[in-house]
Design a protein around this motif. Structure first.
Motif, PDB file in Angstrom:
ATOM      1  N   MET A 128       0.860  -1.172   0.095  1.00 52.43           N
ATOM      2  CA  MET A 128      -0.214  -0.098   0.107  1.00 52.43           C
ATOM      3  C   MET A 128       0.918   1.237  -0.012  1.00 52.43           C
ATOM      4  O   MET A 128       0.408   2.094  -0.766  1.00 52.43           O
ATOM      5  CB  MET A 128      -0.930  -0.023   1.263  1.00 52.43           C
ATOM      6  CG  MET A 128      -1.909  -1.255   0.967  1.00 52.43           C
ATOM      7  SD  MET A 128      -3.426  -1.194   2.367  1.00 52.43           S
ATOM      8  CE  MET A 128      -2.831  -2.645   3.237  1.00 52.43           C
ATOM      9  N   GLN A 130       3.832   1.456  -1.411  1.00 53.76           N
ATOM     10  CA  GLN A 130       4.315   1.538  -2.662  1.00 53.76           C
ATOM     11  C   GLN A 130       3.216   2.273  -3.677  1.00 53.76           C
ATOM     12  O   GLN A 130       3.637   3.031  -4.476  1.00 53.76           O
ATOM     13  CB  GLN A 130       4.810   0.289  -2.998  1.00 53.76           C
ATOM     14  CG  GLN A 130       5.309   0.348  -4.355  1.00 53.76           C
ATOM     15  CD  GLN A 130       6.970   0.725  -4.318  1.00 53.76           C
ATOM     16  OE1 GLN A 130       7.656   0.791  -3.209  1.00 53.76           O
ATOM     17  NE2 GLN A 130       7.568   1.379  -5.165  1.00 53.76           N
ATOM     18  N   SER A 131       2.085   1.758  -3.472  1.00 57.85           N
ATOM     19  CA  SER A 131       1.076   2.240  -4.374  1.00 57.85           C
ATOM     20  C   SER A 131       0.832   3.936  -3.975  1.00 57.85           C
ATOM     21  O   SER A 131       0.732   4.695  -4.884  1.00 57.85           O
ATOM     22  CB  SER A 131      -0.309   1.697  -4.175  1.00 57.85           C
ATOM     23  OG  SER A 131      -0.483   0.785  -5.160  1.00 57.85           O
ATOM     24  N   LEU A 132       1.053   4.148  -2.901  1.00 59.48           N
ATOM     25  CA  LEU A 132       0.812   5.681  -2.424  1.00 59.48           C
ATOM     26  C   LEU A 132       2.072   6.451  -3.250  1.00 59.48           C
ATOM     27  O   LEU A 132       1.688   7.570  -3.724  1.00 59.48           O
ATOM     28  CB  LEU A 132       0.898   5.911  -1.025  1.00 59.48           C
ATOM     29  CG  LEU A 132      -0.361   5.988  -0.162  1.00 59.48           C
ATOM     30  CD1 LEU A 132      -0.223   5.995   1.341  1.00 59.48           C
ATOM     31  CD2 LEU A 132      -1.086   7.202  -0.804  1.00 59.48           C
ATOM     32  N   VAL A 134       3.693   5.750  -5.689  1.00 60.13           N
ATOM     33  CA  VAL A 134       3.520   5.423  -7.170  1.00 60.13           C
ATOM     34  C   VAL A 134       2.450   6.718  -7.623  1.00 60.13           C
ATOM     35  O   VAL A 134       2.699   7.560  -8.627  1.00 60.13           O
ATOM     36  CB  VAL A 134       2.985   4.267  -7.777  1.00 60.13           C
ATOM     37  CG1 VAL A 134       2.761   4.371  -9.400  1.00 60.13           C
ATOM     38  CG2 VAL A 134       4.165   3.218  -7.685  1.00 60.13           C
TER      39      VAL A 134
END
Lengths: 311, 307
Positions: A128, A130-132, A134
């Motif tokens: 999560m 990492q998604s933030l 990106v």
């Protein structure tokens, strides 16, 4: 643990030998430059290694897999906030530390509320984070403010500024682990969590503090790495997952928990950088370099546990 | 036996729920071709998950399985394709190295997490030496095997069912499997009973190596070429798959059928998110969220079981 040979001296001896072997090949004129590079790059490993060491000391099953994602998130978000403008440096640093606190709290919340093993909790949380990162980055490359860029690549009294920061962090950790009630409790939990709980150690409080600490250190490392390399990148934390675990183990801390070793982190971090630059200067390709790095890690662990068995 | 069923209930339910969600979003997936596409990549992931499970079963963890599968894929796409006999020898040697590592870890009481971490560098290095740039070719028989279209059910699902049955028989029904689970449960009592724990750990790691090799071969059969980083994600995916399938990190409590279902769930989660047309930015995050949701549901089920 008494006697002349301290457990951390092995890591420093190995680092010294590797340094000598590299200088022997490249010539004396390259020696000071190599030392500066070693100290600079070791600093990042030291910062993440200290946090990982505290987590691993908690005992079997405790390891923080979210370090690379937290580094990336803190690096991208803080640079975005500062937007390269002067006068925002303190806010950027504060934001990075805040992100570290938030990420650590999220990690610990998953461990506590879902009762899942920390490996899985920090792994799912890292997806999560990492998604933030990106989403907030979108491939932009924002430069850090000039002051921070100059500071992180500069030196004071002949030592890189980043090394001063990592040295200070190591000193704080040494006091925390060796001299404070927190450190005693941390070791007690790592040696026998049940006994520690029965003895009245606030186990959950110490665990929470440790995961917060690890995430804050990762955020700090991410912030300085982004400033040092002139911008954040989405894969900037990738190599620090294995690195953070490797420096803890090579530095003489027990992987089974309950016994940590702050000076060893520095020795191991310098050794890990030097071994790669030595193999580089001997002109070996990436494949051989990786194989030898792995072989060295296994050899050190095999030798170290042999010593423990003999003692 | 009833406890085993309860352990399997949740993985089965989460897979069914996810599958229903996929069919609801994309009804066309409800066909032979659709299922084939959905589960195509599940075979190598399921094989890697079983490999990881065998190591977790003896109370260790394997951080090198991703790079090992990449290495095996590189060997398959180069040596095994060019000279099959040599390829078989190389892959056999890799399995022997795995078994030797298991023996070394037990004999010298080394932390598995660090030894496998070190080995992950070694396998990555060997893979780079084998195949410095992406490429290679799939042996024809392997390509045929992985793309065969059996009647009724797609190859991927048949292969996963077969894998679940074989590993279930091996781990839960055979005498060897029972001894191996006992090593995870109480190694000392196994040693007192006269078994060599060193030899048993070597067997567990060796078997893990065999499944790792199969995973690499299956991956090349699907991808038609290989590169040194082809399966790096498998380390984390395989750990997540074992846990999703109801396995635990200690005590030899693992479920092979659950592990295969866990791998299928993870594969399906990725397909589901791409069907939702979710911005790619959020796909990794959503995968993490699905993992958390399943584990939260597991907690609820367990509480009820205790009450």
């Amino acid at each position: 643990m008494s006697g002349l040979v301290r457990p951390w001296s092995w890591a420093f001896a190995a680092a010294g030998l590797t340094y000598a072997a590299t200088v022997a090949l490249t010539g004396v004129q390259g020696a000071p430059g190599l030392l500066v590079a070693t100290l600079t790059f070791a600093s990042f490993s030291v910062l993440v290694g200290l946090g990982q060491m505290a987590v691993i000391t908690l005992g079997p099953g405790n390891v923080d897999l979210s370090i690379p994602a937290v580094m990336t998130l803190a690096g991208t978000l803080s640079l975005k906030l500062m937007d390269g403008a002067a006068g925002t440096e303190a806010w950027g640093l504060l934001a990075a530390l805040g992100i570290g606190l938030g990420a650590g709290a999220a990690n610990y919340a998953l461990i506590l509320l879902l009762r899942i093993p920390p490996i899985i909790a920090t792994l799912s949380a890292s997806f999560m984070f990492q998604s933030l990162a990106v989403w907030s980055n979108r491939g932009l490359r924002i430069k850090p403010p000039d002051t921070l860029a100059t500071f992180s690549t500069g030196a004071t009294l002949g030592m890189p500024n980043l090394a001063w920061i990592a040295l200070l962090a190591a000193a704080v950790f040494w006091v925390l682990i060796e001299r404070s009630a927190y450190g005693r409790r941390l070791s007690a939990i790592g040696q026998n969590a049940r006994a520690a709980r029965l003895a009245g150690v606030p186990v959950e409080g110490v665990r929470a503090a440790t995961y917060l600490l690890s995430a804050v250190m990762a955020a700090l490392a991410g912030f300085w790495l982004a400033c040092f390399s002139g911008g954040a990148a989405l894969n900037m934390g990738a190599e620090y997952l294995l690195m953070s675990i490797a420096v803890v183990v090579i530095g003489g801390s027990s992987i089974a928990g309950g016994n940590s070793n702050v000076p060893g982190i520095w020795g191991a971090a310098m050794f890990m950088f030097l071994i790669v630059s030595m193999l580089n200067s001997y002109g070996l390709g990436a494949g051989v370099r990786l194989i030898l790095t792995g072989a060295v890690i296994i050899a050190i662990v095999a030798a170290a546990s042999g010593r423990r068995a003999a003692a | 036996m009833r406890r085993l069923d309860a352990r399997l209930l949740l993985p089965v339910l989460s897979l069914a729920l996810l599958l229903a969600a996929v069919f609801w979003v994309q009804p066309r997936a409800m066909s032979y071709t659709g299922l084939n596409l959905l589960f195509n990549l599940a075979v190598p992931i399921a094989l890697a998950t079983i490999a990881q499970m065998l190591v977790i079963m003896v109370d260790d963890i394997d951080l090198s399985i991703g790079t090992f599968v990449s290495f095996c894929a590189c060997v398959t796409a180069t040596v095994l394709h060019d000279s099959p006999l040599l390829g078989v020898l190389v892959l056999g040697a890799a399995v022997a190295v795995y078994a030797a590592l298991g023996a070394l870890i037990e004999a010298r009481k080394l932390p598995a997490i660090v030894v496998t971490l070190g080995m992950s560098f070694v396998w990555a290095g060997l893979a780079v030496l084998m195949l410095p740039a992406p490429g290679g070719a799939t042996p024809d028989w392997l390509r045929t095997l992985m793309t065969v279209k059996p009647p009724l059910l797609p190859m991927a699902i048949l292969a996963c069912v077969l894998l679940a049955v074989v590993s279930h028989l091996l781990v839960t029904r055979s005498a060897l499997g029972t001894r191996l689970r006992a090593v995870g449960g109480n190694a000392r009592s196994v040693a007192r009973a006269g078994w060599s724990v060193v030899r048993l750990k070597a067997v567990a790691y060796g078997l893990a190596g065999v499944f790792g090799v199969l995973s690499g071969m299956a991956l090349v059969g699907l991808a038609t070429s290989a590169d040194a980083n082809i399966a790096l994600r498998y380390t984390l995916l395989s750990i997540a798959g074992v846990i999703l399938g109801g396995g635990e990190f200690t005590g030899g409590r693992v479920s092979p059928v659950g592990a295969v279902i866990g791998a299928l769930t993870l594969t399906l989660a990725a397909s589901f998110l791409s069907f939702l047309r979710l911005s790619p930015d959020w796909q990794i995050g959503a995968q993490g969220a699905i993992l958390v949701l399943v584990l939260a549901a597991r907690l609820l089920v367990r509480r009820r079981a205790v009450a």
